[in-house]
Scaffold this motif. Structure first.
Motif, PDB file in Angstrom:
ATOM      1  N   ARG A   1     -23.255  -3.450 -38.517  1.00 35.17           N
ATOM      2  CA  ARG A   1     -23.663  -4.598 -39.333  1.00 35.17           C
ATOM      3  C   ARG A   1     -23.558  -5.905 -38.549  1.00 35.17           C
ATOM      4  N   ALA A   2     -22.506  -6.050 -37.735  1.00 34.04           N
ATOM      5  CA  ALA A   2     -22.334  -7.279 -36.954  1.00 34.04           C
ATOM      6  C   ALA A   2     -23.488  -7.471 -35.974  1.00 34.04           C
ATOM      7  N   ILE A   3     -23.910  -6.381 -35.322  1.00 33.38           N
ATOM      8  CA  ILE A   3     -25.005  -6.482 -34.348  1.00 33.38           C
ATOM      9  C   ILE A   3     -26.319  -6.791 -35.052  1.00 33.38           C
ATOM     10  N   ILE A   4     -26.520  -6.228 -36.240  1.00 32.42           N
ATOM     11  CA  ILE A   4     -27.727  -6.555 -37.005  1.00 32.42           C
ATOM     12  C   ILE A   4     -27.741  -8.044 -37.360  1.00 32.42           C
ATOM     13  N   ASP A   5     -26.587  -8.553 -37.762  1.00 33.39           N
ATOM     14  CA  ASP A   5     -26.510  -9.942 -38.197  1.00 33.39           C
ATOM     15  C   ASP A   5     -26.585 -10.924 -37.033  1.00 33.39           C
ATOM     16  N   TYR A   6     -26.049 -10.518 -35.861  1.00 33.82           N
ATOM     17  CA  TYR A   6     -26.012 -11.438 -34.719  1.00 33.82           C
ATOM     18  C   TYR A   6     -25.899 -10.632 -33.433  1.00 33.82           C
ATOM     19  N   THR A   7     -26.989 -10.520 -32.679  1.00 35.04           N
ATOM     20  CA  THR A   7     -26.974  -9.684 -31.473  1.00 35.04           C
ATOM     21  C   THR A   7     -26.055 -10.247 -30.392  1.00 35.04           C
ATOM     22  N   GLY A   8     -25.657 -11.501 -30.525  1.00 34.19           N
ATOM     23  CA  GLY A   8     -24.722 -12.061 -29.555  1.00 34.19           C
ATOM     24  C   GLY A   8     -23.399 -11.323 -29.520  1.00 34.19           C
ATOM     25  N   ILE A   9     -23.037 -10.699 -30.650  1.00 37.79           N
ATOM     26  CA  ILE A   9     -21.794  -9.934 -30.686  1.00 37.79           C
ATOM     27  C   ILE A   9     -21.872  -8.746 -29.739  1.00 37.79           C
ATOM     28  N   ARG A  10     -23.053  -8.180 -29.572  1.00 34.44           N
ATOM     29  CA  ARG A  10     -23.219  -7.067 -28.620  1.00 34.44           C
ATOM     30  C   ARG A  10     -22.851  -7.525 -27.214  1.00 34.44           C
ATOM     31  N   ASP A  11     -23.317  -8.715 -26.835  1.00 37.28           N
ATOM     32  CA  ASP A  11     -23.019  -9.229 -25.498  1.00 37.28           C
ATOM     33  C   ASP A  11     -21.529  -9.509 -25.334  1.00 37.28           C
TER      34      ASP A  11
ATOM     35  N   ASP B   1     -16.592 -18.398 -27.301  1.00 39.70           N
ATOM     36  CA  ASP B   1     -17.329 -19.142 -28.306  1.00 39.70           C
ATOM     37  C   ASP B   1     -17.953 -18.226 -29.342  1.00 39.70           C
ATOM     38  N   ILE B   2     -18.465 -17.070 -28.885  1.00 41.34           N
ATOM     39  CA  ILE B   2     -19.097 -16.129 -29.816  1.00 41.34           C
ATOM     40  C   ILE B   2     -18.064 -15.549 -30.779  1.00 41.34           C
ATOM     41  N   LEU B   3     -16.902 -15.190 -30.245  1.00 46.04           N
ATOM     42  CA  LEU B   3     -15.892 -14.537 -31.066  1.00 46.04           C
ATOM     43  C   LEU B   3     -15.016 -15.523 -31.839  1.00 46.04           C
ATOM     44  N   GLY B   4     -14.875 -16.721 -31.296  1.00 45.64           N
ATOM     45  CA  GLY B   4     -14.038 -17.693 -31.952  1.00 45.64           C
ATOM     46  C   GLY B   4     -12.557 -17.547 -31.661  1.00 45.64           C
ATOM     47  N   GLY B   5     -12.231 -16.873 -30.548  1.00 45.75           N
ATOM     48  CA  GLY B   5     -10.828 -16.695 -30.184  1.00 45.75           C
ATOM     49  C   GLY B   5     -10.666 -15.681 -29.076  1.00 45.75           C
ATOM     50  N   ASP B   6      -9.427 -15.367 -28.752  1.00 45.70           N
ATOM     51  CA  ASP B   6      -9.103 -14.444 -27.666  1.00 45.70           C
ATOM     52  C   ASP B   6      -8.967 -13.023 -28.215  1.00 45.70           C
ATOM     53  N   TYR B   7      -9.832 -12.128 -27.755  1.00 48.02           N
ATOM     54  CA  TYR B   7      -9.836 -10.756 -28.280  1.00 48.02           C
ATOM     55  C   TYR B   7      -8.661  -9.931 -27.786  1.00 48.02           C
ATOM     56  N   MET B   8      -7.960 -10.380 -26.738  1.00 43.80           N
ATOM     57  CA  MET B   8      -6.868  -9.590 -26.167  1.00 43.80           C
ATOM     58  C   MET B   8      -5.526  -9.856 -26.838  1.00 43.80           C
TER      59      MET B   8
END
Length: 318
Positions: free
Chosen positions: A203-213, A310-317
């Motif tokens: 669903r996230a990729i459908i809504d915003y392909t930037g999440i894939r990157d 910027d895409i995620l809005g924070g540090d994923y680690m």
């Protein structure tokens, strides 16, 4: 080889035993090119015998771009006449493009005990167990197993029960970051994803392909576990979104040095979507051009790093 490992392949028997380690699976009915610069292997390429006849010209052009000096040609097929014809045609093409043809070998199989023939010299011998090849061992050290057949790789892409994308939670302001953190945790712990996460990713990729990157960056430091994770996620997806996730699998497979796995991911993505992602086409072109994992990382991964936060809005680690 990776990690600056020096491995000498000085005989036809040794070369044939090395093929599964070089391409990632035990080849059958295959045209194989091993391109060298001096005594160093620059890249290897495998194609089906049904491939269009301009493949040799394309491989030679790519070899020139790497300043290659020679090529080893190996035909793996039961059909000796077909093998001899291809070896002659490919050899002429290589010579026309300034490459020395160092070996022209035919073998009906890469499994132990098959009789190989050096078509140029008439020399013959028996194949040995590829599992005992130094190339296979070096591949195992880097965490890349050799599949016994290409269809063993294809099994990684089997479909599962479709997930319901409508169940994905879309209201959270930290939605993309939450997904990235879950993905990172699963990759680093080598844990399988849930159906819920598959739905969230789809669903996230459908809504915003930037999440894939952004997810490319998330998995880039452990590419083979990431490839397995996203192949499992893709099993529950269909159509265009499945193709998007399989693009991730292709990227991670190339980064992990598994061109064979990347090619299967590309085939699977092309089979499930009429319009494939532009990034998938780029990866296919990079493989065809013999681009190394290091160059691909520089071309694709490095530029994405500065946008991921910027895409995620924070540090994923965290």
């Amino acid at each position: 080889m990776d990690n600056n490992t020096s491995i000498e392949i000085s005989t036809p028997t040794g070369l044939i035993a090395a093929l599964p380690g070089l391409i990632g699976f035990v080849p059958e009915d295959s045209e194989i090119f091993v391109v060298l610069k001096g005594e160093e292997i620059v890249f290897s390429a495998r194609h089906d015998f049904t491939t269009a006849p301009d493949v040799a010209a394309h491989i030679a052009a790519v070899a020139r771009s790497y300043d290659a000096t020679g090529v080893l040609l190996i035909a793996v097929t039961d059909d000796l006449a077909e093998a001899t014809h291809w070896l002659d045609e490919a050899g002429q093409t290589a010579k026309h493009n300034g490459l020395r043809v160092l070996r022209t070998l035919h073998t009906p199989s890469c499994e132990v005990g098959a009789q190989w023939t050096d078509v140029e010299s008439g020399q013959t011998g028996l194949t040995e167990d590829f599992r005992e090849s130094a190339v296979t061992a070096a591949r195992a050290v880097t965490g890349r197993a050799v599949s016994t057949r290409r269809d063993q790789i294809q099994a990684m892409f089997a479909l599962a029960e479709p997930v319901d994308l409508d169940t994905a939670h879309t209201g959270s302001p930290t939605r993309f970051l939450d997904i990235a953190r879950q993905v990172y945790t699963l990759i680093t712990s080598n844990t399988a994803p849930s159906a819920d996460l598959a739905a969230q990713v789809g669903r996230a990729i459908i809504d915003y392909t930037g999440i894939r990157d952004a997810l490319i960056v998330v998995g880039s430091n452990a590419p083979l576990p990431a490839a397995q994770l996203f192949a499992t996620i893709a099993a529950g997806l269909r159509g265009t979104v499945r193709a998007e996730v399989l693009t991730l699998v292709a990227v991670f497979s190339v980064l992990g040095g598994s061109g064979a796995q990347a090619n299967v991911a590309i085939d699977q993505a092309q089979a499930c979507a009429t319009n494939t992602p532009a990034l998938l086409d780029l990866i296919e072109q990079a493989i065809a051009a013999g681009m190394s994992p290091e160059l691909l990382r520089q071309a694709i991964i490095d530029p994405l790093h500065k946008h991921t936060y910027d895409i995620l809005g924070g540090d994923y680690m965290i």
